[in-house]
Design a protein around this motif. Structure first.
Motif, mmCIF file in Angstrom:
data_model
loop_
_atom_site.group_PDB
_atom_site.id
_atom_site.type_symbol
_atom_site.label_atom_id
_atom_site.label_comp_id
_atom_site.label_asym_id
_atom_site.label_seq_id
_atom_site.Cartn_x
_atom_site.Cartn_y
_atom_site.Cartn_z
ATOM 1 N N UNK A 160 0.837 -1.201 0.000
ATOM 2 C CA UNK A 160 0.000 0.000 0.000
ATOM 3 C C UNK A 160 0.868 1.245 0.000
ATOM 4 N N UNK A 161 0.593 2.165 -0.906
ATOM 5 C CA UNK A 161 1.359 3.404 -0.978
ATOM 6 C C UNK A 161 0.915 4.343 0.131
ATOM 7 N N UNK A 162 1.855 4.783 0.939
ATOM 8 C CA UNK A 162 1.558 5.805 1.939
ATOM 9 C C UNK A 162 1.765 7.189 1.338
ATOM 10 N N UNK A 163 2.924 7.382 0.708
ATOM 11 C CA UNK A 163 3.218 8.690 0.125
ATOM 12 C C UNK A 163 4.424 8.574 -0.790
ATOM 13 N N UNK A 164 4.596 9.585 -1.624
ATOM 14 C CA UNK A 164 5.834 9.752 -2.376
ATOM 15 C C UNK A 164 6.594 10.885 -1.702
ATOM 16 N N UNK A 165 7.872 10.632 -1.411
ATOM 17 C CA UNK A 165 8.664 11.595 -0.640
ATOM 18 C C UNK A 165 9.850 12.089 -1.461
ATOM 19 N N UNK A 166 10.211 13.339 -1.244
ATOM 20 C CA UNK A 166 11.390 13.890 -1.908
ATOM 21 C C UNK A 166 12.615 13.643 -1.027
ATOM 22 N N UNK A 167 13.538 12.878 -1.575
ATOM 23 C CA UNK A 167 14.791 12.549 -0.898
ATOM 24 C C UNK A 167 15.932 13.268 -1.599
ATOM 25 N N UNK A 168 16.845 13.818 -0.812
ATOM 26 C CA UNK A 168 17.934 14.544 -1.452
ATOM 27 C C UNK A 168 19.010 14.935 -0.465
ATOM 28 N N UNK A 169 19.763 15.968 -0.819
ATOM 29 C CA UNK A 169 20.885 16.431 -0.015
ATOM 30 C C UNK A 169 20.426 17.542 0.927
ATOM 31 N N UNK A 170 20.676 17.352 2.219
ATOM 32 C CA UNK A 170 20.397 18.376 3.230
ATOM 33 C C UNK A 170 21.681 19.167 3.463
#
Length: 369
Positions: A214-224
């Motif tokens: 089940x899809x909860x969400x699409x998240x943006x992953x990247x450089x902090x």
């Protein structure tokens, strides 16, 4: 008696004494040490009982003064106590804020510190719950703000249902699910060979099973990055530049798996990265390390960077998925939770999460392995 039930019995025993007038406002309750001996339990169980009484507005604990009764169980009294307790809390918060500002900290620094502390306490509270005997719904897997929100509001989403969570990383969550220690696992595991998320790992861990994803969400992953990005870091290959200090995520986390795959694709050896061996258990801890200048960069979620007022360079939009067996998906209370995720109410409730796309929340697929 298991301690998940015992703490409620301890709280109920004091609640009854307050209701019956045996304990009156100002009376001091026994110490934690005394109760651990009389109830033959751990200090954590007593603390949990006292915390529940405090949430009900019946007791208050002060350093050096112990825990004392502040009221009765009458509705009128509780309604009177709410604004008083709120005012007292605001007064204490303002006193602390003044102390920090006097010490030279800015409002932004204090706010970020509170965000990190709250995130840590939520995680610790969920871990403490996970150490108790199985609750109605057991979650294990990758650290995620949306999951923390759902578990914290489970009694509102599904009245009468408890939930526990243990943030073990994506791979750890799937292993817990396979071993029967979890009902639901959260993961975002990238597979370099197939260029897909999660399914290759499910095929290895659940052969012959039917799984619900089940899809909860699409998240943006990247450089902090530090505010203003003073080192001009733009991509993963910049992590290998001389003088760049990174903070990593722990092994088994989906973020670590993605980064390792990207380093392999770019031909960058982990040994060449300063700070690669320095690990953080959550996205918030990564952001905190950058905010406190203990690292120049770390992989994490946009929501974590935003919470600390840091720069963020998105690298990938990743699906965060909830996994369970098909049998469990059709049972209570899991079926009710997964059904709720597919409603407009779920999207509206979590709409404020920065860096999250909830347009596919609740969509699911069945995988026969």
């Amino acid at each position: 008696m298991d301690e998940a039930v015992l703490y409620k019995r301890i709280a109920d025993s004091f609640r009854k004494q307050i209701f019956d007038g045996v304990l009156k406002p100002g009376d001091r309750l026994p110490s934690i040490r005394e109760l651990t001996q009389s109830w033959n339990c751990t200090p954590g169980t007593v603390q949990r009982a006292y915390r529940k009484l405090a949430q009900d507005g019946l007791v208050i604990s002060r350093a050096g003064q112990g825990t004392r009764v502040v009221g009765s169980l009458s509705r009128q009294h509780l309604e009177q106590q709410v604004p008083l307790r709120r005012a007292a809390m605001v007064h204490q918060a303002e006193a602390f804020l003044l102390e920090m500002l006097t010490a030279g900290y800015t409002l932004e620094e204090v706010e970020r510190a509170f965000i990190l502390a709250m995130d840590r306490w939520r995680a610790l509270d969920l871990e403490a719950q996970s150490e108790q005997p199985p609750a109605s719904l057991r979650f294990s897997g990758s650290h995620d703000v949306a999951v923390i929100w759902v578990v914290g509001h489970i009694s509102e989403i599904i009245p009468g249902v408890d939930a526990s969570a243990n943030f073990t990383g994506s791979l750890g969550g799937l292993i817990a699910l396979a071993e029967g220690d979890a009902d639901l696992a959260g993961c975002h595991l990238w597979d370099e060979e197939t260029q897909t998320y999660n399914e290759p790992y499910l095929r290895k861990l659940f052969p012959g099973r039917t799984m619900r994803i089940t899809r909860l969400a699409d998240r943006r992953l990247g450089l902090i990055l530090a505010n203003g990005n003073p080192l001009g870091i733009r991509a993963v290959n910049d992590l290998a530049r001389l003088g760049v200090r990174m903070i990593n995520r722990q092994q088994g986390s989906g973020t670590r798996v993605w980064l390792d795959a990207e380093l392999h694709r770019l031909g960058i050896h982990a040994d060449s990265l300063t700070g690669y061996a320095d690990e953080a258990a959550t996205h918030s801890e990564v952001a905190c390390a950058v905010a406190e200048n203990r690292a120049d960069v770390g992989m994490g979620l946009e929501s974590a960077a935003n919470s600390f007022g840091l720069d963020f360079i998105p690298l990938v939009n990743e699906p965060y998925e909830l996994v369970c067996t098909e049998e469990r998906a059709l049972s209570e209370p899991l079926m009710r939770l997964l059904t709720w995720l597919g409603t407009p109410a779920a999207q509206a409730a979590m709409a404020g999460l920065k860096g999250y796309d909830l347009s596919h929340c609740g969509e699911y697929r069945t995988l026969v392995l």
